[in-house]
Design a protein around this motif. Sequence first.
Motif, PDB file in Angstrom:
ATOM      1  N   GLU A   1       0.909  -1.139  -0.125  1.00  0.00           N
ATOM      2  CA  GLU A   1      -0.085  -0.008   0.038  1.00  0.00           C
ATOM      3  C   GLU A   1       0.865   1.244  -0.038  1.00  0.00           C
ATOM      4  O   GLU A   1       1.853   1.203   0.782  1.00  0.00           O
ATOM      5  CB  GLU A   1      -0.816   0.036   1.287  1.00  0.00           C
ATOM      6  N   PRO A   2       0.705   2.403  -0.873  1.00  0.00           N
ATOM      7  CA  PRO A   2       1.418   3.239  -0.884  1.00  0.00           C
ATOM      8  C   PRO A   2       1.615   4.162   0.486  1.00  0.00           C
ATOM      9  O   PRO A   2       0.408   4.272   1.206  1.00  0.00           O
ATOM     10  CB  PRO A   2       0.790   4.375  -1.974  1.00  0.00           C
ATOM     11  N   LEU A   3       2.829   4.606   0.867  1.00  0.00           N
ATOM     12  CA  LEU A   3       2.885   5.256   2.141  1.00  0.00           C
ATOM     13  C   LEU A   3       4.084   6.283   1.930  1.00  0.00           C
ATOM     14  O   LEU A   3       5.162   5.918   1.524  1.00  0.00           O
ATOM     15  CB  LEU A   3       3.352   4.151   3.096  1.00  0.00           C
ATOM     16  N   SER A   4       3.525   7.123   2.668  1.00  0.00           N
ATOM     17  CA  SER A   4       4.622   8.503   2.543  1.00  0.00           C
ATOM     18  C   SER A   4       5.405   8.435   3.702  1.00  0.00           C
ATOM     19  O   SER A   4       5.098   8.560   4.736  1.00  0.00           O
ATOM     20  CB  SER A   4       3.827   9.820   2.399  1.00  0.00           C
ATOM     21  N   ILE A   5       6.861   8.284   3.453  1.00  0.00           N
ATOM     22  CA  ILE A   5       7.657   8.256   4.424  1.00  0.00           C
ATOM     23  C   ILE A   5       8.743   9.529   4.873  1.00  0.00           C
ATOM     24  O   ILE A   5       9.273  10.056   3.503  1.00  0.00           O
ATOM     25  CB  ILE A   5       8.490   7.016   4.400  1.00  0.00           C
ATOM     26  N   ASP A   6       8.942   9.986   5.837  1.00  0.00           N
ATOM     27  CA  ASP A   6       9.712  11.049   6.096  1.00  0.00           C
ATOM     28  C   ASP A   6      11.436  10.403   5.415  1.00  0.00           C
ATOM     29  O   ASP A   6      11.666   9.425   5.546  1.00  0.00           O
ATOM     30  CB  ASP A   6      10.196  11.419   7.390  1.00  0.00           C
TER      31      ASP A   6
ATOM     32  N   SER B   1      12.608  -9.811  -0.737  1.00  0.00           N
ATOM     33  CA  SER B   1      11.566  -8.765  -1.248  1.00  0.00           C
ATOM     34  C   SER B   1      11.800  -8.200  -2.499  1.00  0.00           C
ATOM     35  O   SER B   1      10.834  -7.555  -3.211  1.00  0.00           O
ATOM     36  CB  SER B   1      11.624  -7.626  -0.201  1.00  0.00           C
ATOM     37  N   GLY B   2      12.971  -8.355  -3.057  1.00  0.00           N
ATOM     38  CA  GLY B   2      13.382  -8.174  -4.538  1.00  0.00           C
ATOM     39  C   GLY B   2      13.652  -6.461  -4.371  1.00  0.00           C
ATOM     40  O   GLY B   2      14.103  -6.096  -3.586  1.00  0.00           O
ATOM     41  N   HIS B   3      13.576  -5.951  -5.704  1.00  0.00           N
ATOM     42  CA  HIS B   3      13.972  -4.543  -5.710  1.00  0.00           C
ATOM     43  C   HIS B   3      13.002  -3.510  -5.464  1.00  0.00           C
ATOM     44  O   HIS B   3      11.650  -3.913  -6.046  1.00  0.00           O
ATOM     45  CB  HIS B   3      14.625  -4.306  -7.135  1.00  0.00           C
ATOM     46  N   TYR B   4      13.376  -2.454  -5.102  1.00  0.00           N
ATOM     47  CA  TYR B   4      12.223  -1.397  -4.923  1.00  0.00           C
ATOM     48  C   TYR B   4      13.043   0.133  -5.344  1.00  0.00           C
ATOM     49  O   TYR B   4      14.199   0.050  -5.225  1.00  0.00           O
ATOM     50  CB  TYR B   4      12.008  -0.937  -3.515  1.00  0.00           C
ATOM     51  N   HIS B   5      12.055   0.794  -5.980  1.00  0.00           N
ATOM     52  CA  HIS B   5      12.613   2.291  -6.882  1.00  0.00           C
ATOM     53  C   HIS B   5      12.096   3.136  -5.466  1.00  0.00           C
ATOM     54  O   HIS B   5      10.900   3.188  -4.946  1.00  0.00           O
ATOM     55  CB  HIS B   5      12.016   2.444  -8.131  1.00  0.00           C
ATOM     56  N   LEU B   6      12.946   4.235  -5.140  1.00  0.00           N
ATOM     57  CA  LEU B   6      12.634   5.290  -4.337  1.00  0.00           C
ATOM     58  C   LEU B   6      12.104   6.328  -5.187  1.00  0.00           C
ATOM     59  O   LEU B   6      12.914   7.060  -6.087  1.00  0.00           O
ATOM     60  CB  LEU B   6      14.135   5.648  -3.517  1.00  0.00           C
ATOM     61  N   ALA B   7      11.097   6.909  -4.649  1.00  0.00           N
ATOM     62  CA  ALA B   7      10.477   8.144  -5.180  1.00  0.00           C
ATOM     63  C   ALA B   7      10.429   9.155  -4.371  1.00  0.00           C
ATOM     64  O   ALA B   7      10.031   8.794  -3.126  1.00  0.00           O
ATOM     65  CB  ALA B   7       9.103   7.912  -5.876  1.00  0.00           C
ATOM     66  N   VAL B   8      11.027  10.248  -4.569  1.00  0.00           N
ATOM     67  CA  VAL B   8      11.054  11.148  -3.595  1.00  0.00           C
ATOM     68  C   VAL B   8      10.442  12.456  -4.083  1.00  0.00           C
ATOM     69  O   VAL B   8      10.472  13.097  -5.266  1.00  0.00           O
ATOM     70  CB  VAL B   8      12.383  11.899  -3.311  1.00  0.00           C
ATOM     71  N   ALA B   9       9.763  13.198  -3.227  1.00  0.00           N
ATOM     72  CA  ALA B   9       8.822  14.653  -3.632  1.00  0.00           C
ATOM     73  C   ALA B   9       8.732  15.216  -2.230  1.00  0.00           C
ATOM     74  O   ALA B   9       8.168  14.984  -1.320  1.00  0.00           O
ATOM     75  CB  ALA B   9       7.413  14.252  -4.075  1.00  0.00           C
TER      76      ALA B   9
ATOM     77  N   GLN C   1       8.573   7.308  -1.025  1.00  0.00           N
ATOM     78  CA  GLN C   1       7.674   6.514  -1.400  1.00  0.00           C
ATOM     79  C   GLN C   1       8.383   5.228  -2.090  1.00  0.00           C
ATOM     80  O   GLN C   1       9.481   5.328  -2.812  1.00  0.00           O
ATOM     81  CB  GLN C   1       6.652   6.756  -2.078  1.00  0.00           C
ATOM     82  N   LEU C   2       8.498   3.891  -1.298  1.00  0.00           N
ATOM     83  CA  LEU C   2       9.174   2.734  -1.878  1.00  0.00           C
ATOM     84  C   LEU C   2       8.306   2.041  -2.709  1.00  0.00           C
ATOM     85  O   LEU C   2       7.251   1.590  -2.027  1.00  0.00           O
ATOM     86  CB  LEU C   2       9.668   1.971  -0.912  1.00  0.00           C
ATOM     87  N   ASN C   3       8.640   1.850  -3.888  1.00  0.00           N
ATOM     88  CA  ASN C   3       7.649   1.103  -5.020  1.00  0.00           C
ATOM     89  C   ASN C   3       8.235  -0.101  -5.579  1.00  0.00           C
ATOM     90  O   ASN C   3       9.432  -0.067  -6.018  1.00  0.00           O
ATOM     91  CB  ASN C   3       7.227   1.937  -6.122  1.00  0.00           C
ATOM     92  N   ALA C   4       7.941  -1.336  -5.341  1.00  0.00           N
ATOM     93  CA  ALA C   4       8.617  -2.551  -5.947  1.00  0.00           C
ATOM     94  C   ALA C   4       8.536  -2.453  -7.508  1.00  0.00           C
ATOM     95  O   ALA C   4       7.788  -1.806  -8.273  1.00  0.00           O
ATOM     96  CB  ALA C   4       7.437  -3.688  -5.672  1.00  0.00           C
ATOM     97  N   ARG C   5       9.796  -3.069  -7.924  1.00  0.00           N
ATOM     98  CA  ARG C   5      10.140  -2.984  -9.048  1.00  0.00           C
ATOM     99  C   ARG C   5      10.381  -4.312  -9.520  1.00  0.00           C
ATOM    100  O   ARG C   5      11.462  -4.938  -9.211  1.00  0.00           O
ATOM    101  CB  ARG C   5      11.342  -2.208  -9.567  1.00  0.00           C
TER     102      ARG C   5
END
Length: 270
Positions: free
Chosen positions: A175-180, A234-242, A247-251
């Motif tokens: 589930e999308p989660l905004s993290i500091d 858990s595999g790879h995740y892409h780090l999206a920053v704004a 936000q950590l998204n599975a890739r």
Amino acid sequence: MAAFPHKEPRTEAFASVHTGEQLEQLSGIAARQPYVSQGPWLTAGSLQLLQTAAESGRLGRFGIAGKAAELDQLVSAGLLTDKGKLTGQGRLVTSPWRDSVASLRIAAQFGGRASVFQAWLGPEGCLVLAGPSYDRFLAGNSQAGHQLDFLALGHLYPAIAAWVGIAPAWSLASEPLSIDLQTVNRRFGGETVPVPEGADPVLVNMWRQPWFIWQLLVEPESGHPETFINAGESGHYHLAVAEDRAQLNARPSGALYRDLARAIDRAVHR
């Protein structure tokens, strides 16, 4: 003809419980396909000596004065003569420094320790300088220096994939989660950081894995490098920053491998 073994394959514990399906264990595959090179490990001093020789063709007695240890490494590797002159192999291996069509750099860290994979792509092949890889860090064997290799372009893609640990994995969406962002950066630095509040079971499992963080920068491609996290099973995740939020998204591994190959191909054929 051998009888078919009457046993089920091992299952991936978390992924199977989370999905309610019997999912085959994939987390051990990365360990069976580590980054492998037969090239020599060289110190920073030896690499500097080699690069100087590549620029001039030879070093001469003044160029090698006081650098016996560095020269010995390069002579043992068959790259320089004991007089400081490039061998035939040395000229081939260092040719991408003089005539590169593109270059790439992967900056990585594991538990706060840094490593780099660099490659220069030339008409005859790719010069690679690789620091400790994902599998070496995971095994606690992070040797100092860089391992030199010379690869055909077609062999560069799987070498990079092995170095960062791209392997089959059950890439489950969370589930999308905004993290500091500061929380993520502390986790990058090797600190023990509590799981972010509001994380679902998939993100909780990912957060508890060992993290190998890496960024790819390809020249002459431009743009800010993207950040990826190898989170083990858990595999790879892409780090999206704004705006200081992450936000950590599975890739999925297959998609990430294609992204990697396309980025290099664009630079080579630019």
